[in-house]
Design a protein around this motif. Structure first.
Motif, PDB file in Angstrom:
ATOM      1  N   PRO A 109       0.800  -1.229   0.000  1.00  9.14           N
ATOM      2  CA  PRO A 109       0.000   0.000   0.000  1.00  9.14           C
ATOM      3  C   PRO A 109       0.831   1.277   0.000  1.00  9.14           C
ATOM      4  N   ASP A 110       2.065   1.199   0.468  1.00  7.62           N
ATOM      5  CA  ASP A 110       2.939   2.367   0.489  1.00  7.62           C
ATOM      6  C   ASP A 110       3.289   2.878  -0.906  1.00  7.62           C
ATOM      7  N   LEU A 111       3.157   2.047  -1.916  1.00  9.06           N
ATOM      8  CA  LEU A 111       3.538   2.431  -3.283  1.00  9.06           C
ATOM      9  C   LEU A 111       2.421   3.108  -4.075  1.00  9.06           C
ATOM     10  N   PHE A 112       1.182   3.054  -3.572  1.00 10.15           N
ATOM     11  CA  PHE A 112       0.047   3.506  -4.362  1.00 10.15           C
ATOM     12  C   PHE A 112      -0.744   4.585  -3.631  1.00 10.15           C
ATOM     13  N   THR A 113      -0.908   5.749  -4.295  1.00 11.72           N
ATOM     14  CA  THR A 113      -1.739   6.799  -3.705  1.00 11.72           C
ATOM     15  C   THR A 113      -3.168   6.716  -4.227  1.00 11.72           C
ATOM     16  N   LYS A 114      -3.321   6.250  -5.455  1.00 14.46           N
ATOM     17  CA  LYS A 114      -4.658   6.093  -6.064  1.00 14.46           C
ATOM     18  C   LYS A 114      -4.632   4.933  -7.039  1.00 14.46           C
ATOM     19  N   LEU A 115      -5.791   4.310  -7.184  1.00 14.13           N
ATOM     20  CA  LEU A 115      -5.998   3.303  -8.222  1.00 14.13           C
ATOM     21  C   LEU A 115      -7.118   3.800  -9.116  1.00 14.13           C
ATOM     22  N   ILE A 116      -6.874   3.807 -10.402  1.00 10.65           N
ATOM     23  CA  ILE A 116      -7.914   4.128 -11.373  1.00 10.65           C
ATOM     24  C   ILE A 116      -8.142   2.856 -12.171  1.00 10.65           C
ATOM     25  N   MET A 117      -9.351   2.323 -12.075  1.00 12.99           N
ATOM     26  CA  MET A 117      -9.669   1.043 -12.693  1.00 12.99           C
ATOM     27  C   MET A 117     -10.622   1.255 -13.859  1.00 12.99           C
ATOM     28  N   ILE A 118     -10.189   0.878 -15.038  1.00  6.72           N
ATOM     29  CA  ILE A 118     -10.980   1.033 -16.248  1.00  6.72           C
ATOM     30  C   ILE A 118     -11.495  -0.335 -16.664  1.00  6.72           C
ATOM     31  N   ALA A 119     -12.818  -0.508 -16.631  1.00  7.87           N
ATOM     32  CA  ALA A 119     -13.446  -1.784 -17.008  1.00  7.87           C
ATOM     33  C   ALA A 119     -12.754  -2.951 -16.315  1.00  7.87           C
ATOM     34  N   ALA A 120     -12.623  -2.862 -15.020  1.00 14.32           N
ATOM     35  CA  ALA A 120     -11.920  -3.897 -14.241  1.00 14.32           C
ATOM     36  C   ALA A 120     -12.585  -5.249 -14.385  1.00 14.32           C
ATOM     37  N   SER A 121     -11.777  -6.275 -14.577  1.00 13.86           N
ATOM     38  CA  SER A 121     -12.271  -7.641 -14.657  1.00 13.86           C
ATOM     39  C   SER A 121     -12.500  -8.166 -13.246  1.00 13.86           C
ATOM     40  N   PRO A 122     -13.563  -8.927 -13.043  1.00 12.89           N
ATOM     41  CA  PRO A 122     -13.736  -9.540 -11.730  1.00 12.89           C
ATOM     42  C   PRO A 122     -12.650 -10.586 -11.512  1.00 12.89           C
ATOM     43  N   ARG A 123     -12.248 -10.742 -10.284  1.00 12.11           N
ATOM     44  CA  ARG A 123     -11.178 -11.682  -9.977  1.00 12.11           C
ATOM     45  C   ARG A 123     -11.759 -13.029  -9.663  1.00 12.11           C
TER      46      ARG A 123
END
Length: 123
Positions: A109-123
């Motif tokens: 988590p220390d490496l990421f300030t934001k996540l922008i997810m475009i048409a994210a695939s379900p896991r």
């Protein structure tokens, strides 16, 4: 250029303080960002790479077991960030790479300030 940068055809453009990482989905390569990147480079350092098996990655590096789950791609992303000495970034992921970014952000988590997810695939 380091071995990780070469293996994943890593490209870095721009020289801003903010780091943006652009990750494509399965069936594409980093060229999907070619129209977006010119609008981002003035204020950001933009990192793009090809997921193993896409674009111009070396097929000799492909390991079916490693890439049978999204964790293999997650380890690749984290290795790229480490090799480029990225301390913090905004991650933009398309399709399966959106989920790779989510896993990476939970792992580090220390490496990421934001996540922008475009048409994210379900896991």
């Amino acid at each position: 250029m380091g071995i990780v940068e070469e293996a994943y055809n890593v490209g870095v453009v721009g020289s801003g303080q903010q780091v943006l990482v652009l990750a494509h989905g399965i069936g594409t390569d980093q060229s999907i960002w070619k129209y977006l990147v010119p609008h981002l480079v003035d204020d950001n350092r933009v990192i793009m790479y090809d997921n193993m098996g896409a674009g111009t990655t070396n097929p000799e590096y492909f390991d079916f077991e490693r890439y049978s789950t999204l964790e293999g791609y997650t380890y690749d992303l984290l290795a790229i960030l480490e090799e480029l000495h990225v301390k913090s970034c905004i991650f933009v992921g398309h399709s399966s790479s959106a989920m790779v970014g989510a896993i990476a952000a939970v792992t580090r988590p220390d490496l990421f300030t934001k996540l922008i997810m475009i048409a994210a695939s379900p896991r």
